[in-house]
Design a protein around this motif. Structure first.
Motif, PDB file in Angstrom:
ATOM      1  N   UNK A  52       0.826  -1.213   0.000  1.00  0.00           N
ATOM      2  CA  UNK A  52       0.000   0.000   0.000  1.00  0.00           C
ATOM      3  C   UNK A  52       0.857   1.258   0.000  1.00  0.00           C
ATOM      4  N   UNK A  53       1.949   1.232   0.739  1.00  0.00           N
ATOM      5  CA  UNK A  53       2.839   2.399   0.809  1.00  0.00           C
ATOM      6  C   UNK A  53       3.446   2.681  -0.563  1.00  0.00           C
ATOM      7  N   UNK A  54       3.863   1.632  -1.260  1.00  0.00           N
ATOM      8  CA  UNK A  54       4.472   1.794  -2.583  1.00  0.00           C
ATOM      9  C   UNK A  54       3.459   2.302  -3.590  1.00  0.00           C
ATOM     10  N   UNK A  55       2.243   1.767  -3.529  1.00  0.00           N
ATOM     11  CA  UNK A  55       1.223   2.156  -4.500  1.00  0.00           C
ATOM     12  C   UNK A  55       0.755   3.594  -4.299  1.00  0.00           C
ATOM     13  N   UNK A  56       0.649   4.019  -3.043  1.00  0.00           N
ATOM     14  CA  UNK A  56       0.096   5.339  -2.754  1.00  0.00           C
ATOM     15  C   UNK A  56       1.135   6.446  -2.850  1.00  0.00           C
ATOM     16  N   UNK A  57       2.308   6.211  -2.305  1.00  0.00           N
ATOM     17  CA  UNK A  57       3.308   7.281  -2.208  1.00  0.00           C
ATOM     18  C   UNK A  57       4.453   7.151  -3.201  1.00  0.00           C
ATOM     19  N   UNK A  58       4.629   5.962  -3.787  1.00  0.00           N
ATOM     20  CA  UNK A  58       5.763   5.741  -4.662  1.00  0.00           C
ATOM     21  C   UNK A  58       7.044   5.424  -3.927  1.00  0.00           C
ATOM     22  N   UNK A  59       6.990   5.350  -2.602  1.00  0.00           N
ATOM     23  CA  UNK A  59       8.154   5.055  -1.774  1.00  0.00           C
ATOM     24  C   UNK A  59       7.974   3.716  -1.079  1.00  0.00           C
ATOM     25  N   UNK A  60       9.085   3.079  -0.761  1.00  0.00           N
ATOM     26  CA  UNK A  60       9.019   1.865   0.057  1.00  0.00           C
ATOM     27  C   UNK A  60       8.664   2.253   1.485  1.00  0.00           C
ATOM     28  N   UNK A  61       8.289   1.264   2.276  1.00  0.00           N
ATOM     29  CA  UNK A  61       7.924   1.552   3.663  1.00  0.00           C
ATOM     30  C   UNK A  61       9.103   2.114   4.443  1.00  0.00           C
ATOM     31  N   UNK A  62      10.301   1.608   4.172  1.00  0.00           N
ATOM     32  CA  UNK A  62      11.489   2.103   4.854  1.00  0.00           C
ATOM     33  C   UNK A  62      11.776   3.548   4.463  1.00  0.00           C
ATOM     34  N   UNK A  63      11.627   3.888   3.195  1.00  0.00           N
ATOM     35  CA  UNK A  63      11.828   5.262   2.756  1.00  0.00           C
ATOM     36  C   UNK A  63      10.793   6.198   3.381  1.00  0.00           C
ATOM     37  N   UNK A  64       9.556   5.722   3.470  1.00  0.00           N
ATOM     38  CA  UNK A  64       8.504   6.514   4.116  1.00  0.00           C
ATOM     39  C   UNK A  64       8.842   6.778   5.587  1.00  0.00           C
ATOM     40  N   UNK A  65       9.321   5.757   6.286  1.00  0.00           N
ATOM     41  CA  UNK A  65       9.683   5.918   7.688  1.00  0.00           C
ATOM     42  C   UNK A  65      10.869   6.878   7.846  1.00  0.00           C
ATOM     43  N   UNK A  66      11.827   6.816   6.917  1.00  0.00           N
ATOM     44  CA  UNK A  66      12.989   7.711   6.988  1.00  0.00           C
ATOM     45  C   UNK A  66      12.565   9.173   6.852  1.00  0.00           C
ATOM     46  N   UNK A  67      11.647   9.452   5.932  1.00  0.00           N
ATOM     47  CA  UNK A  67      11.160  10.822   5.779  1.00  0.00           C
ATOM     48  C   UNK A  67      10.421  11.274   7.029  1.00  0.00           C
ATOM     49  N   UNK A  68       9.613  10.377   7.590  1.00  0.00           N
ATOM     50  CA  UNK A  68       8.855  10.730   8.795  1.00  0.00           C
ATOM     51  C   UNK A  68       9.781  11.074   9.961  1.00  0.00           C
ATOM     52  N   UNK A  69      10.889  10.347  10.093  1.00  0.00           N
ATOM     53  CA  UNK A  69      11.817  10.618  11.192  1.00  0.00           C
ATOM     54  C   UNK A  69      12.392  12.031  11.120  1.00  0.00           C
ATOM     55  N   UNK A  70      12.524  12.587   9.914  1.00  0.00           N
ATOM     56  CA  UNK A  70      13.072  13.930   9.758  1.00  0.00           C
ATOM     57  C   UNK A  70      12.079  15.024  10.165  1.00  0.00           C
ATOM     58  N   UNK A  71      10.783  14.738  10.045  1.00  0.00           N
ATOM     59  CA  UNK A  71       9.792  15.821  10.183  1.00  0.00           C
ATOM     60  C   UNK A  71       8.809  15.636  11.335  1.00  0.00           C
ATOM     61  N   UNK A  72       8.809  14.476  12.003  1.00  0.00           N
ATOM     62  CA  UNK A  72       7.796  14.226  13.027  1.00  0.00           C
ATOM     63  C   UNK A  72       7.831  15.249  14.155  1.00  0.00           C
ATOM     64  N   UNK A  73       9.024  15.752  14.478  1.00  0.00           N
ATOM     65  CA  UNK A  73       9.132  16.724  15.566  1.00  0.00           C
ATOM     66  C   UNK A  73       8.522  18.067  15.195  1.00  0.00           C
ATOM     67  N   UNK A  74       8.312  18.318  13.907  1.00  0.00           N
ATOM     68  CA  UNK A  74       7.782  19.605  13.452  1.00  0.00           C
ATOM     69  C   UNK A  74       6.308  19.533  13.074  1.00  0.00           C
ATOM     70  N   UNK A  75       5.683  18.362  13.235  1.00  0.00           N
ATOM     71  CA  UNK A  75       4.278  18.185  12.863  1.00  0.00           C
ATOM     72  C   UNK A  75       3.496  17.735  14.091  1.00  0.00           C
ATOM     73  N   UNK A  76       2.439  18.435  14.411  1.00  0.00           N
ATOM     74  CA  UNK A  76       1.631  18.112  15.574  1.00  0.00           C
ATOM     75  C   UNK A  76       0.527  17.127  15.194  1.00  0.00           C
ATOM     76  N   UNK A  77       0.179  16.293  16.149  1.00  0.00           N
ATOM     77  CA  UNK A  77      -0.929  15.368  15.974  1.00  0.00           C
ATOM     78  C   UNK A  77      -2.246  16.077  16.263  1.00  0.00           C
ATOM     79  N   UNK A  78      -3.266  15.806  15.471  1.00  0.00           N
ATOM     80  CA  UNK A  78      -4.587  16.404  15.649  1.00  0.00           C
ATOM     81  C   UNK A  78      -5.614  15.297  15.842  1.00  0.00           C
ATOM     82  N   UNK A  79      -6.843  15.640  16.242  1.00  0.00           N
ATOM     83  CA  UNK A  79      -7.863  14.604  16.416  1.00  0.00           C
ATOM     84  C   UNK A  79      -8.197  13.853  15.129  1.00  0.00           C
TER      85      UNK A  79
END
Length: 319
Positions: free
Chosen positions: A86-113
């Motif tokens: 699903x990650x590859x089909x939707x984003x064009x990235x592998x799951x590991x690549x998706x997780x790597x990008x998230x690690x760079x930006x998670x501290x700058x993005x707040x969780x909402x309801x």
């Protein structure tokens, strides 16, 4: 070092391991994942009891959390637990690549309801890959249009702050690295480049945009060649295909030559030559230049950074 187990981590332990952890409980830091949740293997070593007591407030919070989770995941893609396919089909990235990008930006993005930080990143990547409208994305992912808009804007700012500067731009890589690791021997041979010359490949591309309500910008951005409004970024890569930087964007009426002149880099251009009327054969110099351009098949520049006051470029344009 012992850390207090957060309410989200306690709820996740209840969902994944059917374990109810009381508020205020602490756990060794080595048992936590990077996202703050407990590792699943630690569920087996926890001391458990068949009986548990809880007050009304804790039970109400647990039920409320379960209700909110059901609302968020109903008929929706869970980017926090997305699979490889699903990650590859939707984003064009592998799951590991998706997780790597998230690690760079998670501290700058707040969780909402309505969305988690990973959901915001997933929405942004889908927007970039599929170019879906905000209305369509709102229908597909059960998120309001305003929330889609805020998520994309937040992720874009976070990427520009903590991800892009590390991998794109002239400051992200040194001249020595390009010469050593990102220069093809074929390009050096064809262009007779020295070992201390850095070879870059530059080419203008298109980004299609919507028709502007501003009449002046509408005229400047409309391309007669493509018959639609667009802007032109100038992409700078090495001869191995490593992206170095992106210049611009520039208005559609600018061609590659005018964009490079705007950079004030001092360029000498060479392009495939054509025989003039009445000529039956090209000169040796014109023939060799045409063959070299055909062989390279790229917009190629040799940059001499020995002198920082003046830059010398040799520009070969493939027709």
């Amino acid at each position: 070092m012992f850390l207090v187990v957060s309410s989200d981590a306690r709820f996740q332990a209840f969902i994944d391991g059917n374990i109810l952890i009381p508020a205020g409980a602490r756990c060794c830091s080595s048992h936590f994942q990077e996202n703050g949740f407990l590792k699943t293997e630690c569920f087996d070593i926890m001391s458990k009891s068949e009986n548990s007591s809880s007050n009304r407030t804790s039970i109400v919070k647990l039920l409320t959390h379960m209700r909110e989770t059901c609302q968020k995941t109903q008929n929706k893609i869970d980017f926090d637990n997305i699979g490889e396919t699903d990650c590859k089909n939707l984003t064009g990235l592998s799951h590991q690549q998706f997780e790597d990008i998230c690690l760079h930006v998670l501290l700058h993005i707040k969780s909402t309801p309505t969305r988690t930080p990973k959901t915001s990143v997933g929405l942004f990547l889908i927007k970039m890959k599929c170019a879906l409208s905000n209305k369509l994305m709102s229908t597909l992912f059960k998120v309001s249009i305003s929330s889609i808009r805020r998520a994309i804007n937040t992720v874009r700012q976070a990427l520009m702050r903590s991800f892009v500067p590390l991998y794109l731009g002239f400051e992200s890589i040194t001249r020595e690295q390009i010469i050593k690791d990102h220069t093809r021997p074929l390009a050096k041979t064809l262009l007779d480049a020295d070992d201390d010359n850095m070879i870059l490949v530059l080419d203008g591309t298109y980004i299609y945009i919507q028709k502007s309500n501003n009449f002046s910008f509408q005229r400047k951005s409309f391309s007669l060649h493509k018959s639609r409004p667009l802007v032109k970024p100038m992409v700078v890569v090495s001869t191995t295909g490593h992206f170095v930087s992106i210049l611009g964007p520039y208005l559609s009426r600018n061609n590659d030559a005018s964009i490079l002149n705007h950079e004030e880099l001092g360029i000498k251009a060479a392009m495939p030559t054509f025989m003039k009327k009445g000529e039956k054969q090209m000169s040796d110099a014109d023939a060799n230049t045409s063959r070299m351009v055909t062989k390279v098949k790229y917009h190629t520049y040799i940059v001499d950074f020995k002198s920082q006051e003046s830059l010398t470029f040799i520009y070969i344009q493939n027709m």
